[in-house]
Scaffold this motif. Sequence first.
Motif, PDB file in Angstrom:
ATOM      1  N   ASP A 155      -5.445 -10.915  -5.458  1.00  0.00           N
ATOM      2  CA  ASP A 155      -4.022 -10.704  -5.758  1.00  0.00           C
ATOM      3  C   ASP A 155      -3.815 -10.349  -7.221  1.00  0.00           C
ATOM      4  O   ASP A 155      -2.992  -9.485  -7.551  1.00  0.00           O
ATOM      5  CB  ASP A 155      -3.210 -11.959  -5.404  1.00  0.00           C
ATOM      6  N   PHE A 156      -4.565 -11.020  -8.116  1.00  0.00           N
ATOM      7  CA  PHE A 156      -4.406 -10.738  -9.538  1.00  0.00           C
ATOM      8  C   PHE A 156      -4.944  -9.354  -9.877  1.00  0.00           C
ATOM      9  O   PHE A 156      -4.370  -8.634 -10.703  1.00  0.00           O
ATOM     10  CB  PHE A 156      -5.137 -11.802 -10.368  1.00  0.00           C
ATOM     11  N   VAL A 157      -6.040  -8.966  -9.238  1.00  0.00           N
ATOM     12  CA  VAL A 157      -6.605  -7.632  -9.457  1.00  0.00           C
ATOM     13  C   VAL A 157      -5.609  -6.560  -9.025  1.00  0.00           C
ATOM     14  O   VAL A 157      -5.425  -5.546  -9.700  1.00  0.00           O
ATOM     15  CB  VAL A 157      -7.936  -7.468  -8.692  1.00  0.00           C
ATOM     16  N   LYS A 158      -4.942  -6.785  -7.887  1.00  0.00           N
ATOM     17  CA  LYS A 158      -3.930  -5.836  -7.419  1.00  0.00           C
ATOM     18  C   LYS A 158      -2.769  -5.740  -8.413  1.00  0.00           C
ATOM     19  O   LYS A 158      -2.228  -4.656  -8.657  1.00  0.00           O
ATOM     20  CB  LYS A 158      -3.410  -6.269  -6.048  1.00  0.00           C
ATOM     21  N   LYS A 159      -2.407  -6.882  -8.994  1.00  0.00           N
ATOM     22  CA  LYS A 159      -1.323  -6.878  -9.988  1.00  0.00           C
ATOM     23  C   LYS A 159      -1.731  -6.064 -11.208  1.00  0.00           C
ATOM     24  O   LYS A 159      -0.947  -5.274 -11.740  1.00  0.00           O
ATOM     25  CB  LYS A 159      -1.004  -8.319 -10.392  1.00  0.00           C
ATOM     26  N   MET A 160      -2.959  -6.230 -11.647  1.00  0.00           N
ATOM     27  CA  MET A 160      -3.463  -5.458 -12.790  1.00  0.00           C
ATOM     28  C   MET A 160      -3.469  -3.963 -12.477  1.00  0.00           C
ATOM     29  O   MET A 160      -3.109  -3.138 -13.324  1.00  0.00           O
ATOM     30  CB  MET A 160      -4.879  -5.916 -13.148  1.00  0.00           C
ATOM     31  N   ALA A 161      -3.894  -3.629 -11.252  1.00  0.00           N
ATOM     32  CA  ALA A 161      -3.946  -2.218 -10.852  1.00  0.00           C
ATOM     33  C   ALA A 161      -2.548  -1.608 -10.831  1.00  0.00           C
ATOM     34  O   ALA A 161      -2.349  -0.459 -11.232  1.00  0.00           O
ATOM     35  CB  ALA A 161      -4.603  -2.097  -9.481  1.00  0.00           C
ATOM     36  N   ALA A 162      -1.566  -2.387 -10.360  1.00  0.00           N
ATOM     37  CA  ALA A 162      -0.183  -1.900 -10.308  1.00  0.00           C
ATOM     38  C   ALA A 162       0.353  -1.659 -11.714  1.00  0.00           C
ATOM     39  O   ALA A 162       0.993  -0.636 -11.984  1.00  0.00           O
ATOM     40  CB  ALA A 162       0.692  -2.901  -9.565  1.00  0.00           C
ATOM     41  N   GLU A 163       0.058  -2.584 -12.611  1.00  0.00           N
ATOM     42  CA  GLU A 163       0.533  -2.449 -13.996  1.00  0.00           C
ATOM     43  C   GLU A 163      -0.128  -1.265 -14.692  1.00  0.00           C
ATOM     44  O   GLU A 163       0.455  -0.654 -15.589  1.00  0.00           O
ATOM     45  CB  GLU A 163       0.257  -3.741 -14.762  1.00  0.00           C
ATOM     46  N   ALA A 164      -1.361  -0.929 -14.263  1.00  0.00           N
ATOM     47  CA  ALA A 164      -2.077   0.196 -14.862  1.00  0.00           C
ATOM     48  C   ALA A 164      -1.686   1.530 -14.233  1.00  0.00           C
ATOM     49  O   ALA A 164      -2.136   2.583 -14.673  1.00  0.00           O
ATOM     50  CB  ALA A 164      -3.584  -0.022 -14.735  1.00  0.00           C
ATOM     51  N   GLY A 165      -0.860   1.459 -13.172  1.00  0.00           N
ATOM     52  CA  GLY A 165      -0.398   2.689 -12.535  1.00  0.00           C
ATOM     53  C   GLY A 165      -1.320   3.248 -11.474  1.00  0.00           C
ATOM     54  O   GLY A 165      -1.179   4.409 -11.072  1.00  0.00           O
ATOM     55  N   HIS A 201      -1.501   3.274  -8.290  1.00  0.00           N
ATOM     56  CA  HIS A 201      -0.839   3.023  -7.004  1.00  0.00           C
ATOM     57  C   HIS A 201      -1.588   3.681  -5.851  1.00  0.00           C
ATOM     58  O   HIS A 201      -1.542   3.199  -4.715  1.00  0.00           O
ATOM     59  CB  HIS A 201       0.604   3.523  -7.066  1.00  0.00           C
ATOM     60  N   HIS A 202      -2.281   4.788  -6.116  1.00  0.00           N
ATOM     61  CA  HIS A 202      -3.024   5.454  -5.034  1.00  0.00           C
ATOM     62  C   HIS A 202      -4.177   4.585  -4.542  1.00  0.00           C
ATOM     63  O   HIS A 202      -4.570   4.674  -3.380  1.00  0.00           O
ATOM     64  CB  HIS A 202      -3.551   6.812  -5.521  1.00  0.00           C
ATOM     65  N   VAL A 203      -4.710   3.723  -5.410  1.00  0.00           N
ATOM     66  CA  VAL A 203      -5.774   2.817  -5.012  1.00  0.00           C
ATOM     67  C   VAL A 203      -5.206   1.613  -4.266  1.00  0.00           C
ATOM     68  O   VAL A 203      -5.805   1.115  -3.313  1.00  0.00           O
ATOM     69  CB  VAL A 203      -6.586   2.353  -6.239  1.00  0.00           C
ATOM     70  N   LEU A 204      -4.045   1.151  -4.690  1.00  0.00           N
ATOM     71  CA  LEU A 204      -3.425  -0.003  -4.053  1.00  0.00           C
ATOM     72  C   LEU A 204      -3.086   0.258  -2.590  1.00  0.00           C
ATOM     73  O   LEU A 204      -3.031  -0.663  -1.780  1.00  0.00           O
ATOM     74  CB  LEU A 204      -2.139  -0.392  -4.796  1.00  0.00           C
ATOM     75  N   LYS A 205      -2.845   1.515  -2.260  1.00  0.00           N
ATOM     76  CA  LYS A 205      -2.478   1.856  -0.878  1.00  0.00           C
ATOM     77  C   LYS A 205      -3.686   1.900   0.060  1.00  0.00           C
ATOM     78  O   LYS A 205      -3.525   1.986   1.271  1.00  0.00           O
ATOM     79  CB  LYS A 205      -1.769   3.220  -0.856  1.00  0.00           C
ATOM     80  N   LYS A 206      -4.901   1.837  -0.512  1.00  0.00           N
ATOM     81  CA  LYS A 206      -6.100   1.929   0.317  1.00  0.00           C
ATOM     82  C   LYS A 206      -6.268   0.674   1.171  1.00  0.00           C
ATOM     83  O   LYS A 206      -5.940  -0.426   0.750  1.00  0.00           O
ATOM     84  CB  LYS A 206      -7.348   2.106  -0.555  1.00  0.00           C
ATOM     85  N   LYS A 207      -6.799   0.872   2.377  1.00  0.00           N
ATOM     86  CA  LYS A 207      -7.075  -0.254   3.262  1.00  0.00           C
ATOM     87  C   LYS A 207      -8.259  -1.055   2.745  1.00  0.00           C
ATOM     88  O   LYS A 207      -9.074  -0.574   1.973  1.00  0.00           O
ATOM     89  CB  LYS A 207      -7.413   0.260   4.674  1.00  0.00           C
ATOM     90  N   GLU A 208      -8.356  -2.300   3.231  1.00  0.00           N
ATOM     91  CA  GLU A 208      -9.539  -3.111   2.936  1.00  0.00           C
ATOM     92  C   GLU A 208     -10.762  -2.397   3.505  1.00  0.00           C
ATOM     93  O   GLU A 208     -10.714  -1.859   4.611  1.00  0.00           O
ATOM     94  CB  GLU A 208      -9.418  -4.491   3.598  1.00  0.00           C
ATOM     95  N   SER A 209     -11.859  -2.391   2.748  1.00  0.00           N
ATOM     96  CA  SER A 209     -13.074  -1.748   3.260  1.00  0.00           C
ATOM     97  C   SER A 209     -13.682  -2.635   4.341  1.00  0.00           C
ATOM     98  O   SER A 209     -13.963  -3.801   4.108  1.00  0.00           O
ATOM     99  CB  SER A 209     -14.078  -1.526   2.125  1.00  0.00           C
ATOM    100  N   MET A 210     -13.859  -2.054   5.516  1.00  0.00           N
ATOM    101  CA  MET A 210     -14.396  -2.805   6.652  1.00  0.00           C
ATOM    102  C   MET A 210     -15.513  -1.993   7.298  1.00  0.00           C
ATOM    103  O   MET A 210     -15.750  -0.847   6.967  1.00  0.00           O
ATOM    104  CB  MET A 210     -13.291  -3.063   7.690  1.00  0.00           C
ATOM    105  N   GLY A 211     -16.188  -2.593   8.264  1.00  0.00           N
ATOM    106  CA  GLY A 211     -17.176  -1.863   9.040  1.00  0.00           C
ATOM    107  C   GLY A 211     -18.513  -1.734   8.338  1.00  0.00           C
ATOM    108  O   GLY A 211     -18.803  -2.409   7.359  1.00  0.00           O
ATOM    109  N   ILE A 212     -19.340  -0.824   8.848  1.00  0.00           N
ATOM    110  CA  ILE A 212     -20.686  -0.643   8.321  1.00  0.00           C
ATOM    111  C   ILE A 212     -20.620  -0.053   6.920  1.00  0.00           C
ATOM    112  O   ILE A 212     -19.885   0.892   6.662  1.00  0.00           O
ATOM    113  CB  ILE A 212     -21.507   0.282   9.247  1.00  0.00           C
ATOM    114  N   CYS A 213     -21.423  -0.594   6.016  1.00  0.00           N
ATOM    115  CA  CYS A 213     -21.416  -0.175   4.620  1.00  0.00           C
ATOM    116  C   CYS A 213     -21.567   1.346   4.489  1.00  0.00           C
ATOM    117  O   CYS A 213     -22.519   1.931   4.986  1.00  0.00           O
ATOM    118  CB  CYS A 213     -22.567  -0.874   3.895  1.00  0.00           C
ATOM    119  N   PHE A 214     -20.604   1.976   3.834  1.00  0.00           N
ATOM    120  CA  PHE A 214     -20.548   3.417   3.560  1.00  0.00           C
ATOM    121  C   PHE A 214     -20.315   4.277   4.798  1.00  0.00           C
ATOM    122  O   PHE A 214     -20.212   5.476   4.698  1.00  0.00           O
ATOM    123  CB  PHE A 214     -21.802   3.900   2.819  1.00  0.00           C
TER     124      PHE A 214
END
Length: 327
Positions: free
Chosen positions: A164-174, A176-189
């Motif tokens: 949650d704190f990392v997301k807050k930092m990302a939002a403050e840094a602008g 937003h395109h990264v914040l909209k990404k889904k959680e990485s799931m499934g087989i690596c890569f």
Amino acid sequence: MKNWDSLDEMGVCTTERDCEDAYRVCQTLDIPFHQVSYVKEYWHEVFSKLLKEYERGRTPNPDILCNKHIKFNHFHKYAVKTLGADAMATGHYAMTSQEDEEVFQQTHTAPTSSTLFRDRFEIRNPARLYKGADLLKDQTFFLSQIPQDALRQTMFPLAGLTKDFVKKMAAEAGFHHVLKKKESMGICFIGERNFENFILEYLEPKPGNFVSIEDGTVKGTHKGWFTLTLGQRARIGGQRDPWFVVDKDTDTGDVFVAPTTNHPALFRDTVRTDRFHWVTFDPPPELVKTQMMECHFRFIHQMPLIRCAVQRRRVSGQWEDRAAGAQ
């Protein structure tokens, strides 16, 4: 890193999208952007091994293998030897026994023959791998087989932060395109897929029966034992109650199932394995001296740690490790 060369089921190349997202972040931060491909290495050292293990009736963890062979081997060497980096920083929620505060506080200077981070290696004991502050996102399970030399040259900037704190930092840094990404799931890569459909693209279907562990009756059919994991719910049509995978016979193709999640056949108090990978010592002095060591164990990410005792013994001239007496 580009490690997989394919589109997902929706026809979207997630690798290219991730690359664009990373490039935009680098532009904003005014830092260099580098891209390297390990498609061939990933196929030979990770994915082909996964397929062989599935065929043997096992369920390997691709994220652990990817970290071991790709991120903390090929990519680590690329970062240090080709790019000339002092260390590699990753976004894992984990921590090492090396304090990094001094390193983070450094002002950027031109590369020299000796840097603070490199100097620290000369006087440090082997680096230990610790859980990060965000226990819900802790990723040490996936880092459990990385080599010591790579761990000593790795920094985990998110060690003391929560998601949650990392997301807050990302939002403050602008970002937003990264914040909209889904959680990485499934087989690596590779990403989140319908596992059965995906694995059947690479392994020939080998239909078999779901067999009751209780009375040997056939409850249904499956497309291949390698599409199923021990403990998972078996999709069997026409059954009122849920059935769960207990065992697999790769010779006959039978998959043995048991009713309910509390069936005795689903539980084990002893696990046998080949030699462990020791992140720090090989092996710990306690285990060498007494051939037994008390520790904690988990086989699934975010599973609660379970107390157990590890015993060592020789089998056919080699050491075998045994986790016994789990409580």
